[in-house]
Scaffold this motif. Sequence first.
Motif, PDB file in Angstrom:
ATOM      1  N   SER A  83       2.675   5.049  -5.255  1.00 14.02           N
ATOM      2  CA  SER A  83       1.753   4.625  -6.740  1.00 14.02           C
ATOM      3  C   SER A  83       2.788   4.485  -8.255  1.00 14.02           C
ATOM      4  CB  SER A  83       0.461   4.543  -7.295  1.00 14.02           C
ATOM      5  OG  SER A  83       0.428   6.352  -7.529  1.00 14.02           O
ATOM      6  N   VAL A 110       2.054  -0.928  -6.384  1.00 15.50           N
ATOM      7  CA  VAL A 110       1.664   0.013  -5.469  1.00 15.50           C
ATOM      8  C   VAL A 110       0.388   0.926  -6.091  1.00 15.50           C
ATOM      9  CG1 VAL A 110       2.062   1.906  -3.564  1.00 15.50           C
ATOM     10  CG2 VAL A 110       4.197   0.924  -4.694  1.00 15.50           C
ATOM     11  N   PRO A 111      -0.109   0.652  -5.013  1.00 17.00           N
ATOM     12  CA  PRO A 111      -1.904   0.997  -5.707  1.00 17.00           C
ATOM     13  C   PRO A 111      -2.292   2.044  -5.154  1.00 17.00           C
ATOM     14  CG  PRO A 111      -2.317  -0.895  -4.619  1.00 17.00           C
ATOM     15  CD  PRO A 111      -0.828  -1.043  -4.251  1.00 17.00           C
ATOM     16  N   SER A 112      -3.175   3.141  -6.702  1.00 13.92           N
ATOM     17  CA  SER A 112      -3.496   4.303  -6.440  1.00 13.92           C
ATOM     18  C   SER A 112      -4.764   4.325  -5.501  1.00 13.92           C
ATOM     19  CB  SER A 112      -3.392   5.122  -7.254  1.00 13.92           C
ATOM     20  OG  SER A 112      -4.634   4.445  -7.890  1.00 13.92           O
ATOM     21  N   GLN A 150       0.734  -1.453  -0.335  1.00 17.99           N
ATOM     22  CA  GLN A 150      -0.310  -0.267   0.113  1.00 17.99           C
ATOM     23  C   GLN A 150       1.282   1.385  -0.013  1.00 17.99           C
ATOM     24  OE1 GLN A 150      -3.917   0.002  -0.305  1.00 17.99           O
ATOM     25  NE2 GLN A 150      -2.947  -2.218  -0.658  1.00 17.99           N
ATOM     26  N   ALA A 151       0.245   2.714  -0.296  1.00 15.60           N
ATOM     27  CA  ALA A 151       1.219   3.802   0.058  1.00 15.60           C
ATOM     28  C   ALA A 151       1.893   4.035   0.776  1.00 15.60           C
ATOM     29  CB  ALA A 151      -0.100   4.396  -1.207  1.00 15.60           C
TER      30      ALA A 151
END
Length: 113
Positions: free
Chosen positions: A89, A111-113, A12-13
């Motif tokens: 991200s 890294v999902p936005s 995660q971010a």
Amino acid sequence: VELVESGGGLVQAGGSLTLSCKVSRSILSVFSGNAIAWYRQPPGKEREWVAIIRPGGITDYAEPVKGRFTISKDNVKRTVYLRMNSLKSEDTGVYFCNMGDLWGRGTQVTVPS
């Protein structure tokens, strides 16, 4: 000599990851006497330089990762590391290790936005 990356994954971010680049079948003089770099290739984009560690431990970083990423190496393990903190991200991509004209196959960081 072979370069093998590992340590990628989904994070995660704001999270952290540490990538490893094992320089296998190399002797110490080859490993310690060459600059070793990390590159990355974001989806749909060109490969870009991220960080480098030169003989003697001198390091340098691309502007987007300065202050967040740290490159280091362990001569005994013949391994170079890339510690990535405060991931964003835009750090998503395939990360490659490079030494001279040798490249690893890469490890995916998402890294999902």
